[in-house]
Design a protein around this motif. Sequence first.
Motif, short mmCIF file in Angstrom:
data_model
loop_
_atom_site.label_atom_id
_atom_site.label_comp_id
_atom_site.label_asym_id
_atom_site.label_seq_id
_atom_site.Cartn_x
_atom_site.Cartn_y
_atom_site.Cartn_z
N ASP A 91 -34.95 19.61 -6.87
CA ASP A 91 -33.86 19.72 -8.28
C ASP A 91 -33.79 18.32 -8.52
OD1 ASP A 91 -33.45 18.08 -5.36
OD2 ASP A 91 -31.75 18.99 -5.39
N GLU A 92 -34.01 17.34 -8.06
CA GLU A 92 -34.23 16.02 -8.55
C GLU A 92 -34.53 15.61 -9.47
OE1 GLU A 92 -34.20 12.70 -5.61
OE2 GLU A 92 -34.63 13.98 -4.17
N SER A 109 -34.55 18.46 -17.56
CA SER A 109 -33.68 18.53 -18.28
C SER A 109 -33.12 17.61 -19.28
CB SER A 109 -33.03 19.10 -17.68
OG SER A 109 -33.96 20.36 -16.48
N ASP A 110 -32.93 16.52 -18.25
CA ASP A 110 -32.81 15.24 -19.86
C ASP A 110 -33.40 14.69 -20.27
OD1 ASP A 110 -30.07 15.68 -18.10
OD2 ASP A 110 -30.10 14.15 -16.68
N MET A 158 -36.15 19.15 -11.32
CA MET A 158 -35.67 19.54 -12.27
C MET A 158 -34.34 18.25 -13.31
SD MET A 158 -36.83 22.44 -13.12
CE MET A 158 -35.29 23.45 -13.89
N LYS A 159 -33.30 17.98 -12.64
CA LYS A 159 -32.32 17.21 -13.19
C LYS A 159 -32.97 16.41 -14.70
CE LYS A 159 -27.60 14.76 -13.12
NZ LYS A 159 -28.75 14.18 -14.05
N ASP A 179 -37.27 26.24 -12.37
CA ASP A 179 -37.52 26.21 -10.64
C ASP A 179 -38.60 27.10 -10.23
OD1 ASP A 179 -34.84 25.43 -10.62
OD2 ASP A 179 -33.90 27.21 -10.50
#
Length: 310
Positions: free
Chosen positions: A91-92, A98-99, A94-95, A108
Amino acid sequence: MGEDLFWAIRGGGGASFGVVLSWKINLVYVPPIVTVSSVSKTLDEDATRLVYKWQQMAHNITEDLFINLLITPVNSTMQVTINSLFLGKADELMKIVSDGFPELGLLDKDCIEMSWIESVVYFSLYLRGQSVDALIERRPWPKDYYKFKSDYVKKPIPEEALAEIWKWCLESNLILGMEPHGGKMGEIDETTTPYPHREGNLYIIQYIMRWDDEGFNATEKRVAAIRRVYEKMTPYVSKNPREAYVNFRDLDLGTSCNACNTSYEQSLIWGRKYFKGNFKRLAMVKGVVDPTNFFCNEQSIPPLVLSHSY
């Protein structure tokens, strides 16, 4: 051992200073869970734009994320595989992606959490899909023939030039590997260890030519092909010197003319490319610990023995 010799053997190339019988290393912390991903795109899937963006962000996105590229001729096109290793959970990752790299389109389902040692197997050319026990089995890899070359890139290569580079690779059946610098690599001064390719380098290019067929003609053809591409890459890579990575030993850069009897001045032709300003210190260390040049090869460090006047 002495501080100078200890400095020299940590990056000064193999087989120049003696035989290392034992070694101690300091381990660094990695979290219990890391996240890996491998996403492949072809030229029709906007791979060129991805590579262009990668050049601008991979060296400074975050110190916990390593993203390299493997660019391979596949079915009359070039396929770009974007491999990621993140010291943290999915999850980290992906963030962050994405940024900082939304063009990748990471999903995912592309992210796999595992231990760090499992990631070593995951990214291995021949071991992926096996257990970590494969790392201690010491099985020989399949036999093949290969020629490597290397370059360092300090400014992003324009998209138009990348498109031309893909054509050269297709014509030659040449693989490219691109690995970012920056991060800790850029924080360490270029004289701290013999490896000098630090701040100012965006990434390293590895030119990889492999073939299976035996014989002089096959070898000559493949070696000539990688040399042509390397020559065409001149405008886009480091200059004065055109830097190279010593672990991708490249005899095209120059060799000791008289086997183990070459001079320091002759060796500068290739020595500066591998070690830049550190080459002189390496040669001085060699002059102290191996002045007769017992440990030598075509590109070993030559002894530089300084005379003293009283």
